[in-house]
Design an enzyme around this catalytic site. Structure first.
Site, short mmCIF file in Angstrom:
data_model
loop_
_atom_site.label_atom_id
_atom_site.label_comp_id
_atom_site.label_asym_id
_atom_site.label_seq_id
_atom_site.Cartn_x
_atom_site.Cartn_y
_atom_site.Cartn_z
N HIS A 34 0.86 -1.19 0.00
CA HIS A 34 0.00 0.00 0.00
C HIS A 34 0.89 1.24 0.00
O HIS A 34 2.14 1.12 -0.04
CB HIS A 34 -0.97 -0.01 1.19
CG HIS A 34 -0.30 -0.23 2.51
ND1 HIS A 34 0.53 0.71 3.07
CD2 HIS A 34 -0.30 -1.28 3.36
CE1 HIS A 34 0.99 0.25 4.22
NE2 HIS A 34 0.51 -0.96 4.42
N HIS A 37 4.10 1.27 2.10
CA HIS A 37 5.28 0.59 1.53
C HIS A 37 5.88 1.42 0.38
O HIS A 37 7.09 1.53 0.25
CB HIS A 37 4.89 -0.78 0.95
CG HIS A 37 4.32 -1.73 1.95
ND1 HIS A 37 2.98 -2.11 1.95
CD2 HIS A 37 4.89 -2.38 2.99
CE1 HIS A 37 2.78 -2.97 2.94
NE2 HIS A 37 3.91 -3.15 3.59
N GLY A 147 8.40 1.58 8.53
CA GLY A 147 7.40 2.62 8.77
C GLY A 147 7.17 2.83 10.26
O GLY A 147 7.23 1.88 11.06
N GLN A 148 6.88 4.06 10.62
CA GLN A 148 6.65 4.38 12.04
C GLN A 148 5.39 3.72 12.59
O GLN A 148 5.25 3.55 13.79
CB GLN A 148 6.58 5.90 12.25
CG GLN A 148 6.61 6.28 13.73
CD GLN A 148 6.22 7.70 13.97
OE1 GLN A 148 6.73 8.59 13.31
NE2 GLN A 148 5.32 7.93 14.93
N GLN A 153 8.37 -2.51 16.28
CA GLN A 153 9.14 -3.38 15.39
C GLN A 153 10.45 -2.69 14.95
O GLN A 153 11.53 -3.27 15.01
CB GLN A 153 8.29 -3.72 14.16
CG GLN A 153 9.05 -4.27 12.99
CD GLN A 153 8.14 -4.76 11.88
OE1 GLN A 153 7.58 -5.82 11.98
NE2 GLN A 153 7.99 -4.00 10.82
O1 PAF Z 1 6.30 -5.15 8.84
C1 PAF Z 1 6.23 -6.21 8.18
O2 PAF Z 1 5.60 -6.27 7.12
C2 PAF Z 1 6.93 -7.45 8.71
O3 PAF Z 1 6.87 -7.53 10.08
C3 PAF Z 1 8.38 -7.60 8.20
C4 PAF Z 1 9.27 -6.49 8.72
C5 PAF Z 1 8.40 -7.60 6.68
C6 PAF Z 1 8.96 -8.92 8.69
O4 PAF Z 1 8.24 -10.01 8.21
#
Ligand code: PAF
Length: 280
Positions: A34, A37, A147-148, A153
């Site tokens: 989307h 990304h 992304g924030q 993560q």
């Molecule tokens: O954010 C995501 O889409 C996933 O957690 C990632 C970083 C691609 C790891 O599978």
């Protein structure tokens, strides 16, 4: 644009770029691309000579009752979007190559992985850290973009890269939102139009918190209560609202410095997250 499925072919791409002294920008994804990304891809395109995107729905980061099977998968559309974004290589490995028989080595970023989303998604961040470490080892990027919206993560990956001396820069990019304020997410596909409208209250609640802080309110628990009331009034179940330190994700009670205000909530069966960073 190269579509690469094998690990050795992906390594060959990197080796070739390195031989030409080219830098590699990397955007790891699980597909269902989307605008969020695409903004990372655009940034990687601007910063680096070569752009690699991975598309892999990583089973190791889904709990047994989570949506691994139903997670949206649109490989054709994803490739089209990567092509338009002038991506050089899309890495789409098979699960059997990433997790071969007898696979048993995981990366665990302790502490940071056990708070916020880690409380309810047991093992989730271990799965994320493991796949991202593997992708970094295979692709060897100079810069990786996150992304924030998934701030926890990104913080965990940043810590992993630092602690394990991985030669990669982690770049955090702003959350991309719908006009309503709802953070773009692949899981928004699960929401009806009416649910999407209701879900926009999550960002309104975060903005209200920022406004209260700007007005001089310093008591985190009072602000969280007001956010909880606002969100619940829209028939949304709050899983958590937290105000934490941006480095160690420890809760803050009195608001000073730079604070991450993060939340997770459920609309029907769909779990959504969002956050803002407030400098006080
Ligand atoms: O954010 C995501 O889409 C996933 O957690 C990632 C970083 C691609 C790891 O599978």
């Amino acid at each position: 644009m190269k579509v690469i499925r094998g690990i050795s072919q992906m390594r060959a791409f990197t080796k070739n770029a390195r031989a030409k002294e080219q830098t590699i920008g990397f955007v790891p994804t699980m597909g269902a691309l989307h605008e969020g990304h695409l903004s990372l891809i655009r940034r990687a395109r601007r910063d680096c000579d070569k752009v690699a995107v991975s598309i892999f729905v990583n089973p190791a980061q889904f709990g047994p009752k989570e949506d691994f099977k139903s997670y949206p998968r649109h490989p054709k559309k994803d490739l089209l979007l990567c092509g338009r974004g002038k991506v050089d290589a899309v890495f789409m490995p098979a699960a059997k190559d990433i997790y071969p028989p007898h696979f048993c080595t995981y990366v665990s970023v302790s502490g940071l992985s056990d708070v916020l989303c880690g409380r309810s998604r047991i093992g989730h961040f271990r799965g994320v850290a493991t796949i991202v470490a593997k992708l970094f080892n295979i692709i060897e990027p100079d810069v990786a973009y996150f992304g924030q919206k998934d701030a926890q993560q990104a913080i965990i990956i940043g810590r992993m890269a630092r602690d394990l001396n991985m030669p990669v820069n982690i770049r955090l990019m702003p959350t991309i939102r719908e006009p309503s304020g709802l953070a773009k997410s692949s899981r928004n596909a699960y929401l009806s139009l009416e649910e999407k409208q209701r879900a926009s209250v999550l960002y309104r609640a975060l903005k209200m918190a920022r406004e209260l802080i700007r007005m001089g309110h310093k008591d985190a628990s009072k602000i969280k209560k007001r956010m909880q009331r606002l969100i619940s009034a829209h028939k949304i179940t709050v899983e958590y609202i937290s105000m934490v330190d941006l480095v160690d994700l420890a809760p803050v009670t009195k608001l000073y410095g730079t604070v991450l205000i993060a939340l997770a909530a459920r609309i029907g069966k769909t779990r959504l997250i969002d956050n803002i960073i407030v400098k006080i």
